[in-house]
Design an enzyme around this catalytic site. Structure first.
Site, PDB file in Angstrom:
ATOM      1  N   GLU A   9      52.008  27.067  43.234  1.00  0.00           N
ATOM      2  CA  GLU A   9      51.333  28.374  43.392  1.00  0.00           C
ATOM      3  C   GLU A   9      52.064  29.317  42.454  1.00  0.00           C
ATOM      4  OE1 GLU A   9      48.847  29.165  45.696  1.00  0.00           O
ATOM      5  OE2 GLU A   9      49.108  27.826  47.404  1.00  0.00           O
TER       6      GLU A   9
ATOM      7  N   CYS B  63      51.651  38.275  43.705  1.00  0.00           N
ATOM      8  CA  CYS B  63      50.924  37.400  42.767  1.00  0.00           C
ATOM      9  C   CYS B  63      49.461  37.822  42.679  1.00  0.00           C
ATOM     10  CB  CYS B  63      51.046  35.947  43.202  1.00  0.00           C
ATOM     11  SG  CYS B  63      50.679  35.713  44.941  1.00  0.00           S
TER      12      CYS B  63
END
Ligand code: NAD
Length: 511
Positions: free
Chosen positions: A232, A266
């Site tokens: 990720e 993010c």
């Protein structure tokens, strides 16, 4: 060995943390492997009973979590509760409630003619030892979203938090104190060399959240040992604002989406594409809302000096290239503060600016005016990242055609980025954002592997396909092919059926 850190709020020293010697990592992974076998042998009900205790522990530790994250990462207290405490209690509840159904063996339907007397099922078995390497931006939530389902599925976890959030990492491990057999959850402290030693110790799965360069190094190291990896990585999220969007809600949503956690998310909004008719009003309202934010209170400092340097570099270079800073654009306070910053960018120039192409991971909101929604989608998709995107409009049906075109793992309409906090919603991305899935039952596809189990209760002496390969085998399989085919006529099929009925029993007798 200890590694020193100072608070990003004011540079004051933080309590020292002892690093795990890299030379000890392999031994700890071996211990985890032994512990995993015992843990996996427990019933799922026993594992659920143990892990469920963590729900109340998180809620009861909320104030401590907020205090540690304030001192170590600079996070505003409210954000710790909304992003790191409450959703994690919900996460434990979700997994403890859903894991039994999600792990239940899945029966496989077998054709009784081809496979007489046989039944099969897919079982989800634990990978074994999961190596978990995490970043500093959500240092409680990101580890827990893997630790909780990984443990429930019967894995052991060896967890290395970021060296910049080591104290928060210790808090995560403490949540499980005394409720797991020793070695089932192991905390390693340290920087890259400890993470690297963890992969060298050959765990059964690596789950990594962090930057693209580190993700690439980890994927390469794991590939050499054929260790599966879930990655990720970074993001460069776009928000697309249609001309009919609700001005006030959209402006407030974009300000939160860009500046929560000081932009170190993010899924931060790092690009806004707004249709021309609403652009001037939206920009004006965003600037007003941004000016009203209290530095240090609503928007904390950056967590690391390196991150502050990236933010300054991106904004300064964009200005040199022609972008206009409408507010912010400079540091604040005694520590690593950078004022929330709104930047107007000419769309013709954006591909030349790191601010618009690389992950900034800081409190900067660039706005680009577009003429059509399709142009906005094209620009949004021009990024090498693909984590989340949002579309803002009073008519969600107008967003629908755009949703299919957006190349991201998540699309939200009239909101942004917060779905990482929903345990039932898969979190994943495309391109350089990586290829892992966390949250939702899809995450179990990473944390377990399928084991197919077939039971044969046939009393026949032989199987159709076993040796010797006699003429009756050829006759039987040719008949089966004709019967399965959609192009053969009725007469041919009747002949094939006759051949099958006379030859198949011979095969089952081994003739
Ligand atoms: P980073 O890559 O610098 O570090 C992440 C972790 O990797 C740390 O624990 C670090 O010690 C470890 N590490 C460093 N070198 C290593 C090596 N050679 N081998 C093994 N481990 C090593 O990332 P960061 O600065 O801590 O985090 C910020 C990044 O994380 C941003 O790019 C952000 O977008 C990304 N992120 C992504 C998600 C997501 O869900 N996609 C969520 C949060 C953060």
């Amino acid at each position: 060995m200890t590694f020193a850190e100072v608070s990003p709020l004011d540079g004051s020293p933080l309590e020292a943390v002892v690093a795990t010697p890299a030379s000890e990592v392999a031994g700890l992974v071996e211990k985890a492997r032994v512990a995993q076998a015992t843990w996996a042998a427990l019933s799922l009900a026993d594992r659920i009973e143990a892990v469920f205790k963590v729900k109340d522990r998180i809620l009861d530790a909320g104030a401590d979590v907020a205090k540690v994250l304030r001192a170590e990462c600079g996070k505003p207290e409210g954000e710790s509760w909304t992003a790191e405490v409450i959703p994690n209690a919900d996460l434990v509840e979700y997994w403890c409630d859903k894991v039994e159904a999600a792990l239940a063996p899945e029966e496989v339907a077998l054709d009784p003619l081809s496979y007489p007397g046989k039944s099969g099922a897919i079982h989800a078995v634990p990978r074994g030892v999961v190596a978990l390497i995490t970043p500093w931006n959500f240092p409680i939530a990101i580890p827990l979203r893997t630790i909780v389902p990984a443990l429930l599925a019967g894995n052991a976890v060896v967890f290395k938090p970021s060296e910049h959030s080591a104290r928060a990492g210790a808090l995560v491990a403490k949540l499980f104190d005394g409720i797991l057999p020793e070695g089932v959850l192991t905390l390693l402290q340290g920087a890259g060399e400890v993470g690297s030693a963890l992969i060298e110790a050959a765990p059964d799965l690596v789950v990594f959240t962090g930057s693209v360069p580190t993700g690439r190094r980890i994927a390469e190291a794991a590939a050499k040992k054929f260790i599966p990896v879930a990655l990720e990585l970074g993001g460069k999220d776009a928000a697309i604002v249609l001309a009919d969007a609700d001005l006030e809600r959209t402006a407030r949503g974009l300000v939160w989406g860009a500046f929560n956690n000081a932009g170190q998310n993010c899924a931060s909004i790092e690009r806004v594409y707004v249709e021309r008719p609403l652009a001037a009003k939206l920009t004006e309202r965003i600037v007003a809302l941004t000016r009203a934010l209290r530095p240090g209170e609503d928007v904390g400092p950056l967590t690391t000096r390196a991150q502050l340097d990236v933010v300054r570099r991106h904004v300064d270079a964009a200005q040199t290239a022609g972008a206009k800073v409408l507010c912010g654009g400079e540091p604040f306070g005694q520590g690593l503060g950078y004022l929330p910053t709104v930047v107007e960018v000419d769309g013709a120039l954006e591909r030349s600016m790191a601010l618009m192409t690389e992950e900034t991971f800081g409190p900067v909101l660039p706005i680009v005016v577009v003429d059509t929604a399709d142009q906005a989608v094209e620009r949004a998709n021009s990024s090498k990242y693909g984590l989340t995107a949002s579309v803002w409009t009073k008519n969600p049906e107008k967003a629908e055609p755009l949703v299919g075109k957006l190349r991201t793992g998540v699309v939200t309409i009239n909101n942004h980025g917060f779905t990482a906090a929903i345990a039932a919603a898969p979190w994943s991305g495309t391109g350089e954002t990586g290829y892992g899935v966390t949250n939702s039952r899809r995450a179990l596809d990473e944390l377990t592997r399928p084991k197919f189990v077939l039971v044969d209760r046939s009393s026949a002496k032989s199987e159709l396909w076993w040796m010797p390969y006699t003429p009756s085998l050829t006759a039987t399989v040719k008949a089966m092919a004709i019967l399965r085919s959609g192009t053969r006529g009725l007469v041919e099929k009747l002949k094939a059926l006759f051949s099958l009925l006379s030859n198949a029993p011979k095969r089952l007798m081994g003739k």
